[in-house]
Design a protein around this motif. Structure first.
Motif, mmCIF file in Angstrom:
data_model
loop_
_atom_site.group_PDB
_atom_site.id
_atom_site.type_symbol
_atom_site.label_atom_id
_atom_site.label_comp_id
_atom_site.label_asym_id
_atom_site.label_seq_id
_atom_site.Cartn_x
_atom_site.Cartn_y
_atom_site.Cartn_z
ATOM 1 N N SER A 105 0.821 -1.211 0.000
ATOM 2 C CA SER A 105 0.000 0.000 0.000
ATOM 3 C C SER A 105 0.850 1.254 0.000
ATOM 4 O O SER A 105 0.627 2.172 -0.793
ATOM 5 N N SER A 106 1.827 1.311 0.905
ATOM 6 C CA SER A 106 2.668 2.504 1.003
ATOM 7 C C SER A 106 3.889 2.171 1.839
ATOM 8 O O SER A 106 4.013 1.079 2.405
ATOM 9 N N VAL A 107 4.780 3.145 1.952
ATOM 10 C CA VAL A 107 5.994 2.955 2.746
ATOM 11 C C VAL A 107 5.687 2.953 4.238
ATOM 12 O O VAL A 107 6.550 2.572 5.047
ATOM 13 N N THR A 108 4.487 3.356 4.627
ATOM 14 C CA THR A 108 4.107 3.304 6.035
ATOM 15 C C THR A 108 3.540 1.947 6.430
ATOM 16 O O THR A 108 3.261 1.721 7.609
ATOM 17 N N GLY A 109 3.347 1.050 5.468
ATOM 18 C CA GLY A 109 2.799 -0.263 5.768
ATOM 19 C C GLY A 109 1.290 -0.305 5.822
ATOM 20 O O GLY A 109 0.711 -1.289 6.291
ATOM 21 N N ARG A 110 0.615 0.731 5.319
ATOM 22 C CA ARG A 110 -0.845 0.776 5.325
ATOM 23 C C ARG A 110 -1.310 1.746 4.250
ATOM 24 O O ARG A 110 -0.508 2.521 3.706
ATOM 25 N N LEU A 111 -2.593 1.717 3.965
ATOM 26 C CA LEU A 111 -3.178 2.677 3.044
ATOM 27 C C LEU A 111 -3.451 3.968 3.805
ATOM 28 O O LEU A 111 -4.169 3.971 4.807
ATOM 29 N N TYR A 176 -2.665 -2.446 -7.295
ATOM 30 C CA TYR A 176 -1.870 -3.296 -6.405
ATOM 31 C C TYR A 176 -1.038 -4.305 -7.199
ATOM 32 O O TYR A 176 0.061 -4.661 -6.780
ATOM 33 N N VAL A 177 -1.574 -4.774 -8.317
ATOM 34 C CA VAL A 177 -0.826 -5.749 -9.119
ATOM 35 C C VAL A 177 0.281 -5.069 -9.915
ATOM 36 O O VAL A 177 1.449 -5.475 -9.856
ATOM 37 N N PHE A 178 -0.060 -4.010 -10.654
ATOM 38 C CA PHE A 178 0.910 -3.405 -11.573
ATOM 39 C C PHE A 178 1.807 -2.393 -10.865
ATOM 40 O O PHE A 178 3.036 -2.506 -10.920
ATOM 41 N N ARG A 179 1.228 -1.392 -10.212
ATOM 42 C CA ARG A 179 2.056 -0.382 -9.543
ATOM 43 C C ARG A 179 2.579 -0.853 -8.190
ATOM 44 O O ARG A 179 3.521 -0.269 -7.657
ATOM 45 N N GLY A 180 1.978 -1.884 -7.622
ATOM 46 C CA GLY A 180 2.440 -2.384 -6.342
ATOM 47 C C GLY A 180 3.386 -3.558 -6.477
ATOM 48 O O GLY A 180 4.598 -3.432 -6.344
ATOM 49 N N TRP A 181 2.830 -4.704 -6.772
ATOM 50 C CA TRP A 181 3.617 -5.942 -6.779
ATOM 51 C C TRP A 181 4.703 -5.928 -7.845
ATOM 52 O O TRP A 181 5.872 -6.254 -7.567
ATOM 53 N N LEU A 182 4.376 -5.554 -9.078
ATOM 54 C CA LEU A 182 5.371 -5.600 -10.148
ATOM 55 C C LEU A 182 6.489 -4.580 -9.940
ATOM 56 O O LEU A 182 7.656 -4.878 -10.195
ATOM 57 N N ARG A 232 7.178 8.642 -6.138
ATOM 58 C CA ARG A 232 7.359 10.003 -5.646
ATOM 59 C C ARG A 232 6.549 10.277 -4.386
ATOM 60 O O ARG A 232 6.985 11.022 -3.502
ATOM 61 N N THR A 233 5.360 9.670 -4.273
ATOM 62 C CA THR A 233 4.510 9.906 -3.106
ATOM 63 C C THR A 233 4.598 8.788 -2.078
ATOM 64 O O THR A 233 3.971 8.879 -1.018
ATOM 65 N N GLY A 234 5.325 7.726 -2.381
ATOM 66 C CA GLY A 234 5.535 6.662 -1.407
ATOM 67 C C GLY A 234 4.374 5.718 -1.223
ATOM 68 O O GLY A 234 4.298 5.024 -0.197
ATOM 69 N N GLY A 235 3.447 5.648 -2.188
ATOM 70 C CA GLY A 235 2.312 4.739 -2.031
ATOM 71 C C GLY A 235 1.398 4.760 -3.229
ATOM 72 O O GLY A 235 1.599 5.510 -4.194
#
Length: 352
Positions: A105-111, A176-182, A232-235
């Motif tokens: 979700s983000s660098v904070t570990g949550r949405l 979550y699939v493309f911008r997150g996991w990949l 750039r925004t970390g999530g």
């Protein structure tokens, strides 16, 4: 053993797979081996369930052998096929990569819901401009020339209610699939953010099929800008906001006309006029998000994980136990005299 390779001042979003120090080269492959078969299996189960329900209810069959549940139900089912990837990819990250699923979700570990709200507000103006542009664009000649028939207020509101439930989950699942996991899978091996962004953008455009050249370029640009904004925004909040509102607009326009939801056209089939307008809107949104981010400053880096404390080293040579004297003991007390030895006064007199 592979160890984490921290960035100078923290971990950027695309490097989050290495933050825990548990990354191994085979973990992304194992995630893929778990995710893809599970997704295909769930699709088959959903298809079989819808076929059984549709057949029992007496719905007609489609040319491909499926059951025609109606435009709105068919659209909801298609959105569900994509939406089910969201829990699957979260479980794949949690089980195979042994890290919190929230790190997608983000660098904070949550949405970050507050930042998501700001991103939704920032997306309202670009999406509104896109809606107006869509209405004002001239006909590209692909339609029959007859005006589309309005479905009516009741049918339109029912469609909007159904779309409002399924579209946000579908849009978030794609992010979550493309911008997150990949992105994080590529970033585990590549330190440069651009090398992590490029593969997912190409796969994102290809996943929508090949319609027109301009439609493919539009999707490719969206994937590039969305991946860049994510880092750039970390999530994922900025891209989820734009993707959700953009899809709600597209499906809402289709739901407003008779048989609009029955169309097989996707964003890949966009004519050049609409593709250029959409690319301009994406760039405008990125500019707005950067200005909003300067003011609200969303966290862009994750701090390094502190190593666990070292276990205490056992003392192999314990010191002899010495009982301290009581605190109330007079200052002239001599421990040697108490235990039978010469007192301090006797020692001084013997010296004389």
């Amino acid at each position: 053993m592979t160890t984490a390779s921290p960035d100078p001042v923290g971990f950027a979003y695309h490097r989050m797979a290495r933050r825990t120090g548990r990354h191994r080269w085979w973990r992304p492959l194992l995630s893929t081996a778990l995710f893809l078969p599970s997704w295909l299996l769930l699709i088959l189960l959903l298809y079989a369930f819808s076929y059984a329900i549709g057949t029992a209810a007496g719905y007609p069959e489609l040319p491909d052998g499926g059951v025609d549940l109606g435009p709105l139900r068919n659209t909801a089912l298609d959105l569900m096929y994509i939406a089910i990837t969201l829990p699957l990819i979260l479980l794949a990250v949690r089980w195979t990569e042994r890290r919190p699923a929230g790190t997608l979700s983000s660098v904070t570990g949550r949405l970050r819901f507050r930042w998501l709200a700001w991103c939704l507000l920032a997306a309202l103006l670009p999406v509104t401009l896109l809606a107006l542009t869509t209405v004002l664009l001239p006909d590209d000649g692909s339609s029959s020339g007859e005006p589309a028939a309005w479905v009516g207020v009741r049918s339109f509101l029912v469609s909007l209610a159904v779309l409002a439930v399924f579209v946000p989950v579908q849009a978030a699942a794609e992010e979550y699939v493309f911008r997150g996991w990949l992105i994080q899978a590529a970033g585990a091996f590549l330190r440069s953010p651009w090398f992590a962004v490029l593969p997912q953008a190409g796969l994102f455009a290809s996943a929508h099929g090949w319609g027109t050249t301009w439609g493919f370029i539009d999707l490719l640009l969206f994937g590039l800008v969305a991946g860049w904004l994510t880092i750039r925004t970390g999530g994922l909040e900025a891209t989820i906001a734009l993707h959700t509102l953009n899809n709600l607009l597209a499906f809402g326009v289709s739901a407003a006309v008779v048989d609009g939801l029955s169309s097989d056209d996707t964003a890949a089939d966009a004519p050049w006029q609409l593709a250029l307008a959409d690319m301009a809107i994406v760039l405008l949104y990125a500019t707005i998000i950067l200005r909003v981010a300067r003011r609200h400053r969303p966290q862009r880096l994750a701090p390094e994980v502190a190593p666990p404390p070292a276990p205490p080293v056992p003392n192999l040579y314990p010191q002899p136990l010495v009982t301290p004297p009581p605190a109330s003991m007079p200052r002239s007390y001599n421990a040697a005299a108490e235990w039978g030895g010469p007192s301090r006064t006797e020692v001084q007199e013997s010296d004389l």
